[in-house]
Structure formats: C-alpha cells, structure tokens
Design an enzyme around this catalytic site. Structure first.
Site, PDB file in Angstrom:
ATOM      1  N   THR A 181      43.441  37.241  32.427  1.00  0.00           N
ATOM      2  CA  THR A 181      43.326  36.564  33.849  1.00  0.00           C
ATOM      3  C   THR A 181      42.465  35.260  33.726  1.00  0.00           C
ATOM      4  OG1 THR A 181      41.250  37.722  34.482  1.00  0.00           O
ATOM      5  CG2 THR A 181      43.711  38.543  34.956  1.00  0.00           C
ATOM      6  N   GLU A 327      48.607  39.781  36.527  1.00  0.00           N
ATOM      7  CA  GLU A 327      48.584  41.341  36.603  1.00  0.00           C
ATOM      8  C   GLU A 327      50.113  41.646  36.800  1.00  0.00           C
ATOM      9  OE1 GLU A 327      46.356  39.716  37.760  1.00  0.00           O
ATOM     10  OE2 GLU A 327      44.361  40.967  37.639  1.00  0.00           O
ATOM     11  N   LYS A 446      32.628  35.097  55.331  1.00  0.00           N
ATOM     12  CA  LYS A 446      32.329  36.409  56.323  1.00  0.00           C
ATOM     13  C   LYS A 446      31.288  35.598  57.320  1.00  0.00           C
ATOM     14  CE  LYS A 446      34.127  38.388  52.515  1.00  0.00           C
ATOM     15  NZ  LYS A 446      34.387  37.606  51.244  1.00  0.00           N
ATOM     16  N   TRP A 451      35.693  37.154  60.033  1.00  0.00           N
ATOM     17  CA  TRP A 451      36.272  36.649  58.756  1.00  0.00           C
ATOM     18  C   TRP A 451      37.020  35.420  59.057  1.00  0.00           C
ATOM     19  CZ3 TRP A 451      39.359  40.913  56.015  1.00  0.00           C
ATOM     20  CH2 TRP A 451      38.639  41.950  55.453  1.00  0.00           C
TER      21      TRP A 451
HETATM   22  P1  ADP Z   1      43.008  34.354  38.702  1.00  0.00           P
HETATM   23  O1  ADP Z   1      42.752  35.316  39.674  1.00  0.00           O
HETATM   24  O2  ADP Z   1      41.880  34.272  37.758  1.00  0.00           O
HETATM   25  O3  ADP Z   1      43.090  33.034  39.508  1.00  0.00           O
HETATM   26  P2  ADP Z   1      45.553  34.419  38.381  1.00  0.00           P
HETATM   27  O4  ADP Z   1      46.117  33.035  37.759  1.00  0.00           O
HETATM   28  O5  ADP Z   1      46.342  35.692  37.842  1.00  0.00           O
HETATM   29  O6  ADP Z   1      44.180  34.602  37.914  1.00  0.00           O
HETATM   30  O7  ADP Z   1      45.636  34.359  39.900  1.00  0.00           O
HETATM   31  C1  ADP Z   1      46.317  35.420  40.691  1.00  0.00           C
HETATM   32  C2  ADP Z   1      45.832  34.711  42.045  1.00  0.00           C
HETATM   33  O8  ADP Z   1      46.121  33.533  42.589  1.00  0.00           O
HETATM   34  C3  ADP Z   1      46.559  35.848  43.167  1.00  0.00           C
HETATM   35  O9  ADP Z   1      45.646  37.067  43.246  1.00  0.00           O
HETATM   36  C4  ADP Z   1      46.031  34.913  44.379  1.00  0.00           C
HETATM   37  O10 ADP Z   1      44.721  35.127  45.051  1.00  0.00           O
HETATM   38  C5  ADP Z   1      46.146  33.551  43.787  1.00  0.00           C
HETATM   39  N1  ADP Z   1      47.495  33.191  44.202  1.00  0.00           N
HETATM   40  C6  ADP Z   1      48.717  33.106  43.238  1.00  0.00           C
HETATM   41  N2  ADP Z   1      49.794  32.533  44.086  1.00  0.00           N
HETATM   42  C7  ADP Z   1      49.358  32.357  45.260  1.00  0.00           C
HETATM   43  C8  ADP Z   1      50.086  31.694  46.464  1.00  0.00           C
HETATM   44  N3  ADP Z   1      51.618  31.535  46.384  1.00  0.00           N
HETATM   45  N4  ADP Z   1      49.411  31.516  47.559  1.00  0.00           N
HETATM   46  C9  ADP Z   1      48.118  31.847  47.754  1.00  0.00           C
HETATM   47  N5  ADP Z   1      47.423  32.378  46.619  1.00  0.00           N
HETATM   48  C10 ADP Z   1      48.228  32.525  45.443  1.00  0.00           C
END
Ligand code: ADP
Length: 548
Positions: A181, A327, A446, A451
């Site tokens: 990640t 994931e 928070k 929220w």
């Molecule tokens: P990291 O968690 O380190 O950024 P990832 O690149 O796998 O790793 O990111 C996944 C996260 O990115 C998701 O859990 C979400 O929070 C955010 N995310 C992905 N796509 C979107 C989207 N279209 N809108 C809002 N948040 C998004």
C-alpha cells in the site's frame, strides 16, 4: 464428474499467449527518459516476455519466488509483468518514489530474491544496496546502452535463452504479483495478487462502467505501474488487445497532454492531483490541446472535486470516477450516470458523477457501525441502511479482494470473523447502491463528538474560482478535540482571504463544520503516488495556536 464445464485455470500465461496470437500487430508505445518514443507491438512483447520467463527460470527462479522491479511505466516493465509470473514467480513492484531506506525495508519484508531495475534508477539503488541482499540485480537498458560492471544485463539474459519455453504448472490461486500500500495513513503493507484475481479483474476492466476498455482503445496509464499495478491496466490491456501508451518518467502536465494528443489516447487514468495540474495547464493555454472525440479519464485514489469534473468536461476530458484500494486490485466501485438520469438537470448529474459509483460485479460491500454510541474497537457492529444518509465503514469482499496482508499478523484485525475486509473508509450508500465516500476514518475531523468530512470541505473549496488546491485536516484543539484547518493553494494571480473562503463555504456547510483556520501554501505536500499528504500537514500544524 459433475457433467458441467471444464476446470480451466485462470492464469496469466493464457493472457500472454492470447496477446501474441490474436493481437500481434497492436502497437505498444513507450517514452524513454530522453523523451524519444519507442514503438513495439504485442507480437514482439509476447516473444520477449516468454524469453524473460525462460531466463528467470535459468537463473533458478522457483515457484513463488519474489522478483522485485524498480521501473518506470515502459514496455520493459510490461514484459516483467508477464515474464515473471509466467515463470511461476511473483513480480513485486517497488515504489521508486519512497525513501531508499523504506524501499529496502519493503524489499526485505517481501523476501525479494532478484531485482529488475531501470539503468536510470541505479543511483537510487546505490543508496540502499548495503541494506538488501538480492541474489542478482538485472539492469534494464532504458536510458543508456551499456550496463555497469557487477550487474546482469537484461538484454543479454534475453538473448541467452531460447524462446521455446514450457510454462510451469501454475495454480490459479498462486501469487502472480505483489504491491505494498502507498502508506498514506501509516506503514505500507504487502498484498499478493493471485493469477485468478488478476484475470477476473481484467474482465472487469472491460466493462463500460469501469474502463470500458477494448481493442479499439489507446490507453495511457499515468498511474505508476508500482501503484496497484497501474490499476490493473497492463493486465487488462494485454488481455483485451488495447494499444498501450506508457509515459516513462514524464508525468508533468505538458508531457502528458502532448502524448494524449499525438498518440490519440482514448482512455487515461491517474489520481486527481494529476488532473488538477492538467486542468491548470489547459486553462492557461487555451486551444493548445484539443480532445475531440472526448477522452475517458478514469480517476480515483482520492475523490475528484465536482468542479474538476465540470471544468475538464469543457476540454473534452470526461472523468469516470473509480474507488478502490491496493487491497482490492484495485477496482471496488465505479459507475457514473444511470440511463434513467439522462434528462436530469446538469447539477444533479454532476453530483452523481462525483459519487464513487456502485460495486463492480462480484464485489460486495456493506457499511458497518459499532452498536451504540462511540467507535470502540472490537465492539459488536451492525449494518447501516442504504439510505444515502447514514454513514458506516465500508467492508468489502470479492474474488479480487485480499484475504490477508503478506506476513503481517498484527493486521489480522482488518478482516472480520465472517470474511470481510475492513477498509477504513467511511461512506454512505443509497438505495441504488451508489457509494459516497465521506472520508477515511483516520481523516475525519472529530470535533466535539461530531464528525466533519475533510473531503467535502476540500472539494467545496476547490470549487472557489481562486482556489487551485485545498486540503483539510483535523488539528488538536483544547476544547473540541479537533478542529478543521484548511491548507489552500491559490491560482496564479488570484487572491482570497480566509473570511472570503469561510463565507463561500458557509453557503453549503453548517457553522460548526467550517474550518477555523486557513493557511496559504505554495504547494500541498504529496505522497509517493501523488495524493495530498495529510499526515505531513497534521504534523506541520500540530501546535496551531487557536487563540491567535
Ligand atoms: P493508501 O491507503 O496508502 O493511500 P491506496 O493507494 O491503496 O493506499 O489507497 C486506497 C484508499 O484511497 C482508499 O481506502 C480510499 O481512502 C482512497 N480512495 C481511493 N479511491 C478513492 C475515491 N475515488 N474517492 C475517495 N477516496 C478514494
């Protein structure tokens, strides 16, 4: 015998064979560090990927061994995407933008046996070579023509084997590739993608509501191949016979726009910060780049602001919104407008397009909330209704959702006892299955037991005519626990005061939701994959004086 269908494994060699036989003439375009363009085709790629599989086998690669890659988006990397898994190995794409020590830690955690590296990236390797022990380091001649002493030459390896290669026995649930990640909210964790997951995900990429990718498309992944496999595009394009345009290290707005026009790209993908910069370039250079017919821009990683979607439309760049995670391979949800919305007013259509869409086929989502007030870890939770209002944490399951992190037993709590993955994203869902991300649980502000969505505030701010970028974070507050602080980058030549921005937000938010502090920056810090780095802002302004 059950008397039904053949038990045919879903593995990458079948995709590789198919690309060589069915799409040999489809072009693969890739940009070199000196910006020159190299043209190849799936026929050549197919033969070279098979040779790479043969070469890795000759080097002693065993089934399940990890082979790290540290490479830009180019054809050589695509060869590795297939050559390594088709030899039974697991290609581990290292994030070359991380700190060298972090890269070393991740490579060690993954147990990488070999490293495939672009010659131009050797200076980065030099910074951590003492801390890793790859058995062999194979250098891909991407920027130069010679390979320094002490390294194996990729080209020599490929010419040293026969193209006649027998694939080893591969089970569809065997690992094929691996990503960590990007570490936006904490330390990076490893995910191993099975052949089966990558194949099914590739079918999904062909769906109209996802990429709508086919052999008639030219696809430009701006997202790096080390970030969730460039969102699965290399595998899907190879299966579907789409023409690929790989930008190498040149992902600045002008280089991307130029490539989109000159190579007649039909689909591009990248995180919103890429498209914010591209919009800025388009608005500063009216008429310089034209997109007719419009380009499908698949955008995810964070939520693209409505105003970005609206303004890019005017230039023929039509954002298609996608939500996913490392994931989830990564597609979780996507969508856009439903047929019955065609005569809706424009503002409602944009509202829908700014949502994250509905779950992809075979991806199931539920929204969960702890029973009773508070969010105590381990507390029994219940599913919230799909009413478009009630928020809950997204839990997800499906054939391309990770079942665990690689050797991280301390993360086992991310999976529920009944087999769902806890995403850490808070969202609402409506009666049609549209997901709207409210925030990451860690990024929600928070404030006094309530929220506040940082995403809603920053996206609204980016709708102000003077604002180029905005990022909102919760900062510790002596009375309210946290209060929102907005970091803002103004467009060149514009001005806006905190009072003006607060008044602008007050049109759509309650008073208690409005940021109490505004800071004006030249740039918002980015993560290694181009997202706003909220951790850095929270640290920078942790001791904000709320009385001032
Ligand atoms: P990291 O968690 O380190 O950024 P990832 O690149 O796998 O790793 O990111 C996944 C996260 O990115 C998701 O859990 C979400 O929070 C955010 N995310 C992905 N796509 C979107 C989207 N279209 N809108 C809002 N948040 C998004």
């Amino acid at each position: 015998m059950r008397g039904t269908m053949m038990d045919f494994p879903l593995t990458l060699p079948t995709i590789l064979e198919r690309s060589g036989r069915i799409f040999p003439r489809v072009e693969l375009v890739s940009r070199k560090p000196d910006k020159s363009i190299v043209r190849s085709c799936y026929g050549t790629f197919y033969r070279r990927a098979r040779r790479l599989a043969a070469a890795m086998t000759k080097l002693g690669l065993q089934s399940g061994d990890r082979v790290a890659s540290m490479m830009w988006n180019h054809i050589g990397h695509l060869e590795a995407f297939f050559g390594v898994p088709c030899a039974g190995g697991i290609l581990h794409t290292l994030n070359l933008r991380l700190h060298p020590q972090e890269i070393a830690g991740i490579a060690k955690h993954a147990g990488d046996r070999f490293l495939l590296i672009d010659d131009v990236l050797l200076p980065v390797y030099e910074k951590f070579r003492e801390d890793v022990s790859f058995e062999r380091v194979i250098v891909v001649p991407y920027g130069f023509n010679s390979v320094p002493e002490g390294f194996l030459s990729y080209e020599e390896l490929l010419t040293g084997v026969s193209a006649e290669f027998q694939y080893p026995a591969i089970d569809e649930n065997d690992g094929a590739s691996m990503c960590f990640t990007s570490g936006t909210t904490g330390c990076s964790k490893g995910v191993i993608y099975s052949h089966r997951a990558l194949v099914l995900h590739s079918f999904c990429c062909g769906l109209v509501e996802v990429f709508g990718m086919s052999q008639s498309d030219t696809v430009l992944p701006v997202a790096p191949m080390f970030h969730a496999n460039a969102w699965g595009i290399p595998f899907a394009a190879t299966m579907l016979g789409a023409r690929l345009v790989l930008p190498g290290p040149h992902v600045d707005p002008e280089s991307i726009l130029e490539l989109m026009v000159s190579e007649r790209v039909t689909i591009a993908c990248g995180v919103p910060t890429v498209w914010i910069a591209i919009l800025d370039a388009l608005e500063k250079n009216p008429g310089r780049w034209k997109f007719d017919p419009p380009i499908r821009v698949v955008c995810g990683g964070t939520a693209p602001p409505v105003e970005l979607i609206r303004r890019l439309d005017r230039f023929g760049l039509q954002i298609k919104h996608l939500w996913g995670m490392t994931e989830t391979t990564p597609i979780g949800t996507s969508g856009g407008l439903r047929a019955y919305m065609s005569d809706w007013p424009d503002h409602k259509k944009y509202e829908v397009r700014a949502k994250q869409g509905w779950p992809a086929p075979f991806v199931e989502i539920r929204l969960m909330r702890p029973e009773g007030p508070g969010t105590v870890e381990g507390k029994k939770s219940c599913e919230v209704p799909w009413d478009g209002v009630t928020t809950g944490e997204i839990e997800i399951r499906g054939p391309w959702v990770a079942a665990s992190y690689y050797e991280s037993p301390d993360q086992a709590h991310r999976w529920t006892a009944d087999g769902w993955f806890r995403t850490g994203d808070v969202a609402t869902m409506d009666e049609d299955g549209y997901v709207k991300i409210v925030d990451r649980a860690k990024d929600l502000v928070k404030s006094g037991g309530e929220w506040i969505s940082s995403v809603d505030l920053e996206n609204a701010l980016m709708g102000h005519p003077a604002v180029k970028e905005a990022c909102v974070v919760g900062i510790p507050h002596p009375r309210w626990q946290e209060r929102p602080l907005a970091a803002v980058v103004l467009k060149d030549g514009t001005q806006a005061s905190p009072e003006e921005l607060r008044a602008f937000l007050a049109e759509s938010f309650a008073r208690w939701q409005l940021p109490d502090a505004f800071v004006f920056l030249d740039a918002i810090p980015r993560t290694s994959v181009g997202k706003f780095k909220k951790i850095a802002l929270r640290e920078q302004f942790a001791n904000w004086n709320w009385d001032s």
